[in-house]
Design a protein around this motif. Structure first.
Motif, PDB file in Angstrom:
ATOM      1  N   SER A   4       3.241   0.955  11.697  1.00 41.86           N
ATOM      2  CA  SER A   4       3.146   0.084  10.597  1.00 41.86           C
ATOM      3  C   SER A   4       3.032  -1.394  10.923  1.00 41.86           C
ATOM      4  O   SER A   4       2.250  -2.075  10.307  1.00 41.86           O
ATOM      5  CB  SER A   4       4.472   0.205   9.634  1.00 41.86           C
ATOM      6  N   GLY A   5       3.815  -1.970  12.099  1.00 46.91           N
ATOM      7  CA  GLY A   5       3.554  -3.185  12.302  1.00 46.91           C
ATOM      8  C   GLY A   5       2.457  -3.533  13.205  1.00 46.91           C
ATOM      9  O   GLY A   5       1.750  -4.528  12.713  1.00 46.91           O
ATOM     10  N   LYS A   6       1.824  -2.614  13.896  1.00 46.89           N
ATOM     11  CA  LYS A   6       0.713  -2.770  14.467  1.00 46.89           C
ATOM     12  C   LYS A   6      -0.560  -2.720  13.649  1.00 46.89           C
ATOM     13  O   LYS A   6      -1.567  -3.459  13.585  1.00 46.89           O
ATOM     14  CB  LYS A   6       0.404  -1.711  15.624  1.00 46.89           C
ATOM     15  N   SER A   7      -0.359  -1.964  12.506  1.00 51.66           N
ATOM     16  CA  SER A   7      -1.654  -2.022  11.344  1.00 51.66           C
ATOM     17  C   SER A   7      -1.619  -3.332  10.686  1.00 51.66           C
ATOM     18  O   SER A   7      -2.724  -3.702  10.687  1.00 51.66           O
ATOM     19  CB  SER A   7      -1.067  -0.742  10.452  1.00 51.66           C
ATOM     20  N   ALA A   8      -0.299  -3.836  10.331  1.00 52.61           N
ATOM     21  CA  ALA A   8      -0.122  -5.093   9.627  1.00 52.61           C
ATOM     22  C   ALA A   8      -0.919  -6.199  10.409  1.00 52.61           C
ATOM     23  O   ALA A   8      -1.504  -6.956  10.113  1.00 52.61           O
ATOM     24  CB  ALA A   8       1.332  -5.534   9.075  1.00 52.61           C
ATOM     25  N   PHE A   9      -0.374  -6.093  11.879  1.00 52.36           N
ATOM     26  CA  PHE A   9      -1.019  -7.180  12.886  1.00 52.36           C
ATOM     27  C   PHE A   9      -2.751  -7.124  12.793  1.00 52.36           C
ATOM     28  O   PHE A   9      -3.391  -8.128  12.715  1.00 52.36           O
ATOM     29  CB  PHE A   9      -0.353  -6.932  14.035  1.00 52.36           C
ATOM     30  N   SER A  43       8.413  -4.254   9.272  1.00 52.65           N
ATOM     31  CA  SER A  43       8.186  -2.741   9.403  1.00 52.65           C
ATOM     32  C   SER A  43       9.391  -2.152   8.644  1.00 52.65           C
ATOM     33  O   SER A  43      10.310  -2.671   8.378  1.00 52.65           O
ATOM     34  CB  SER A  43       7.889  -2.364  10.623  1.00 52.65           C
ATOM     35  N   PRO A  44       9.067  -0.857   8.047  1.00 56.83           N
ATOM     36  CA  PRO A  44      10.086  -0.217   7.594  1.00 56.83           C
ATOM     37  C   PRO A  44      11.502  -0.069   8.555  1.00 56.83           C
ATOM     38  O   PRO A  44      12.498   0.184   7.864  1.00 56.83           O
ATOM     39  CB  PRO A  44       9.636   1.442   7.179  1.00 56.83           C
ATOM     40  N   ILE A  85       7.324  -9.698   3.229  1.00 57.03           N
ATOM     41  CA  ILE A  85       6.864  -8.713   2.456  1.00 57.03           C
ATOM     42  C   ILE A  85       7.019  -7.532   3.564  1.00 57.03           C
ATOM     43  O   ILE A  85       7.065  -7.592   4.657  1.00 57.03           O
ATOM     44  CB  ILE A  85       5.648  -8.680   2.047  1.00 57.03           C
ATOM     45  N   GLY A  86       6.990  -6.304   3.046  1.00 62.84           N
ATOM     46  CA  GLY A  86       6.898  -5.203   3.983  1.00 62.84           C
ATOM     47  C   GLY A  86       5.517  -4.792   3.935  1.00 62.84           C
ATOM     48  O   GLY A  86       4.545  -5.134   3.296  1.00 62.84           O
ATOM     49  N   GLU A  87       5.317  -3.727   4.999  1.00 63.60           N
ATOM     50  CA  GLU A  87       3.978  -3.128   5.281  1.00 63.60           C
ATOM     51  C   GLU A  87       3.376  -2.458   3.944  1.00 63.60           C
ATOM     52  O   GLU A  87       2.030  -2.765   3.958  1.00 63.60           O
ATOM     53  CB  GLU A  87       3.779  -2.526   6.413  1.00 63.60           C
ATOM     54  N   LEU A  88       4.114  -2.140   3.130  1.00 63.37           N
ATOM     55  CA  LEU A  88       3.820  -1.139   2.207  1.00 63.37           C
ATOM     56  C   LEU A  88       3.025  -2.140   1.054  1.00 63.37           C
ATOM     57  O   LEU A  88       2.043  -2.059   0.423  1.00 63.37           O
ATOM     58  CB  LEU A  88       4.986  -0.301   1.502  1.00 63.37           C
ATOM     59  N   GLU A  89       3.866  -3.329   0.973  1.00 61.25           N
ATOM     60  CA  GLU A  89       3.484  -4.362  -0.214  1.00 61.25           C
ATOM     61  C   GLU A  89       2.247  -5.000   0.467  1.00 61.25           C
ATOM     62  O   GLU A  89       1.219  -5.419  -0.312  1.00 61.25           O
ATOM     63  CB  GLU A  89       4.706  -5.373  -0.127  1.00 61.25           C
ATOM     64  N   LEU A  90       1.909  -5.169   1.731  1.00 57.52           N
ATOM     65  CA  LEU A  90       0.393  -5.533   2.147  1.00 57.52           C
ATOM     66  C   LEU A  90      -0.378  -4.835   1.805  1.00 57.52           C
ATOM     67  O   LEU A  90      -1.620  -5.125   1.333  1.00 57.52           O
ATOM     68  CB  LEU A  90       0.770  -5.769   3.779  1.00 57.52           C
ATOM     69  N   GLY A  91      -0.389  -3.368   2.008  1.00 56.76           N
ATOM     70  CA  GLY A  91      -1.077  -2.184   1.478  1.00 56.76           C
ATOM     71  C   GLY A  91      -1.399  -2.498   0.019  1.00 56.76           C
ATOM     72  O   GLY A  91      -2.659  -2.335  -0.282  1.00 56.76           O
ATOM     73  N   PRO A 118      -0.650   4.060   7.980  1.00 56.30           N
ATOM     74  CA  PRO A 118      -0.288   3.088   7.067  1.00 56.30           C
ATOM     75  C   PRO A 118      -1.121   2.776   5.913  1.00 56.30           C
ATOM     76  O   PRO A 118      -2.075   2.789   6.111  1.00 56.30           O
ATOM     77  CB  PRO A 118      -0.085   1.854   8.193  1.00 56.30           C
ATOM     78  N   PHE A 119      -0.563   2.552   4.823  1.00 56.13           N
ATOM     79  CA  PHE A 119      -1.182   2.021   3.616  1.00 56.13           C
ATOM     80  C   PHE A 119      -1.844   0.646   3.907  1.00 56.13           C
ATOM     81  O   PHE A 119      -3.156   0.590   3.385  1.00 56.13           O
ATOM     82  CB  PHE A 119      -0.162   1.812   2.620  1.00 56.13           C
ATOM     83  N   SER A 120      -1.832  -0.328   4.605  1.00 55.59           N
ATOM     84  CA  SER A 120      -2.483  -1.197   4.822  1.00 55.59           C
ATOM     85  C   SER A 120      -3.520  -0.822   5.558  1.00 55.59           C
ATOM     86  O   SER A 120      -4.861  -1.692   5.490  1.00 55.59           O
ATOM     87  CB  SER A 120      -1.512  -2.231   5.641  1.00 55.59           C
TER      88      SER A 120
END
Length: 422
Positions: free
Chosen positions: A16-21, A52-53, A73-79, A123-125
């Motif tokens: 999740s973190g890597k996806s957000a990044f 991340s979660p 925010i969380g990664e889900l919210e970013l998505g 990840p959703f993002s």
């Protein structure tokens, strides 16, 4: 604000973190990533923090964000922010959410471009940033739901709520309220699917969703999807036969009912749903038959990481069963396992960190047919000589004491079983 952020700190270096990044960096945001919510660079001047979660809410990063007026925010919210106006179906629950997510995605994918994502591993993002879908089918965990703000699925589903993750949430009341957050932003035109059978009424006190609520039930007609004799129904309409479902156990009938309810609310035809159910098979390590050898059938349910999941798996067994239990501790007692343990379970082999806790509960309830083994491989070898018809790995515990995750544990079990000589 989120999409216009010039700089961001991403906390968590997993998927999740890597996806957000990657997503934020790809949009021109100056990003820094770190692994720990308690040990992070505090000299950064950032507009946004994405967690991340796996980052608990008691981590110092949350106080740091509040004290410095930084959006977190969380990664889900970013998505969700990246998703735009596309339909989102979100599925949560203690058990069954992965199977329901996959089944819904498989069915919807027959009529439009659907992407399965979220807690399931993609990840959703990442999916939302790519945008190549009509509907996103998002598995959501309680860890992800802790940090949502505007996340609003058109259809939300809670498959069940049972004891789990008390090491993270502390109490069942907090855990249940976190699950209910999936519907907190829904409006009158949205839908919420709840299990009438597997969500205790006490957890719903004070819960007043604005969405239209539908239900699933194994044992009675409801406004939604239900079993009637040997048929699975939606609002008086026959969808398919129970025998059309390849998966074992009543809990998978519950999963199918959730999927039926979601898909009919999306106007997917009964014919398409029926075809999807007939062709669907569950992912690995979810009550999968491994092999019959030496007069026994071996079942891999390594994904059975809590008591409710293990009880469902035990109830699906036909004939005398040896149960392999134990793993890393999630913070709960095992008394309820032995209160409801089916009589088909004749012997239990204990492994891992929770072995002492499980043995204490077992003996308190008069279950003394117990054996300790140091490794999962030893447990399989011992089970091969037991006088039972089935051997079931369903640990009612997490896996992190001995394995990287439940999948690695399941693979070790499958390997050990395949090495047994006839």
């Amino acid at each position: 604000m989120i999409l216009n952020a010039k700089s961001a700190l991403v906390v968590g270096t997993g998927v999740s973190g890597k996806s957000a990044f990657d997503v934020l960096s790809g949009r021109g945001c100056d990003c820094v990533i770190c692994d720990d919510g308690n040990n992070f660079p505090q000299d950064l001047n950032v507009d946004l923090i994405v967690v991340s979660p796996g980052v608990p809410k008691n981590s110092k990063i949350f106080d740091y964000a509040r004290n410095n007026s930084i959006t977190l925010i969380g990664e889900l919210e970013l998505g969700w922010v990246l998703n735009g106006e596309k339909d989102v179906v979100a599925i949560t629950g203690t058990n069954g959410k992965t199977t329901v997510t996959q089944l819904v995605g498989s069915i919807i994918g027959k009529v439009c471009a659907a992407k399965i994502c979220g807690n399931i591993g993609i990840p959703f993002s990442k999916i939302a940033s790519e945008g190549a879908y009509d509907k996103a089918i998002v598995e959501t965990s309680s860890f992800q739901l802790e940090t949502i703000d505007s996340f609003r699925p058109h259809i939300a589903c809670i498959t069940n709520i049972d004891c789990d993750h008390l090491d993270r949430h502390g109490t069942m009341e907090i855990y249940a309220k976190t699950k209910l957050r999936i519907a907190q932003n829904q409006k009158e035109g949205d839908f919420l699917v709840l299990s009438r059978d597997a969500i205790p009424v006490s957890y719903l006190r004070g819960f007043l969703p604005r969405s239209q609520v539908y239900y699933t039930s194994l044992d009675g007609k409801v406004r939604g999807a239900y079993r009637q004799g040997d048929e699975l129904m939606f609002m008086n309409e026959k969808i398919c036969l129970c025998d059309d479902l390849k998966l074992e156990g009543d809990f998978n009938v519950c999963n199918a009912l959730s999927a039926i309810c979601i898909c009919r609310l999306l106007d997917i035809s009964p014919e398409v749903i029926r075809e999807g159910i007939r062709s669907f098979d569950t992912a690995a390590h979810r009550l999968k038959r491994v092999r019959s050898v030496g007069g026994k059938t071996y079942y891999d349910d390594s994904k059975g990481t809590n008591i409710a999941a293990t009880l469902w798996a035990c109830k699906a067994m036909k004939g005398s069963t040896l149960l392999i239990l134990g793993g890393s501790d999630k913070g709960y007692s095992y008394d309820t396992l032995f209160e409801d343990l089916p009589s088909a379970v004749k012997e239990i082999v204990l492994i891992g960190e929770t072995a002492d806790k499980i043995e204490s509960s077992a003996r308190a309830y008069g279950f003394d047919a117990l054996k300790r083994c140091d490794t999962l491989e030893d447990a399989v070898i011992y089970a091969s000589s037991a006088a039972v018809e089935n051997v079931l790995l369903s640990p009612a515990s997490a896996s992190f004491d001995m394995f990287k995750n439940y999948a690695e544990r399941g693979e070790a079990f499958v390997k050990a079983v395949k090495e047994l000589k006839p």
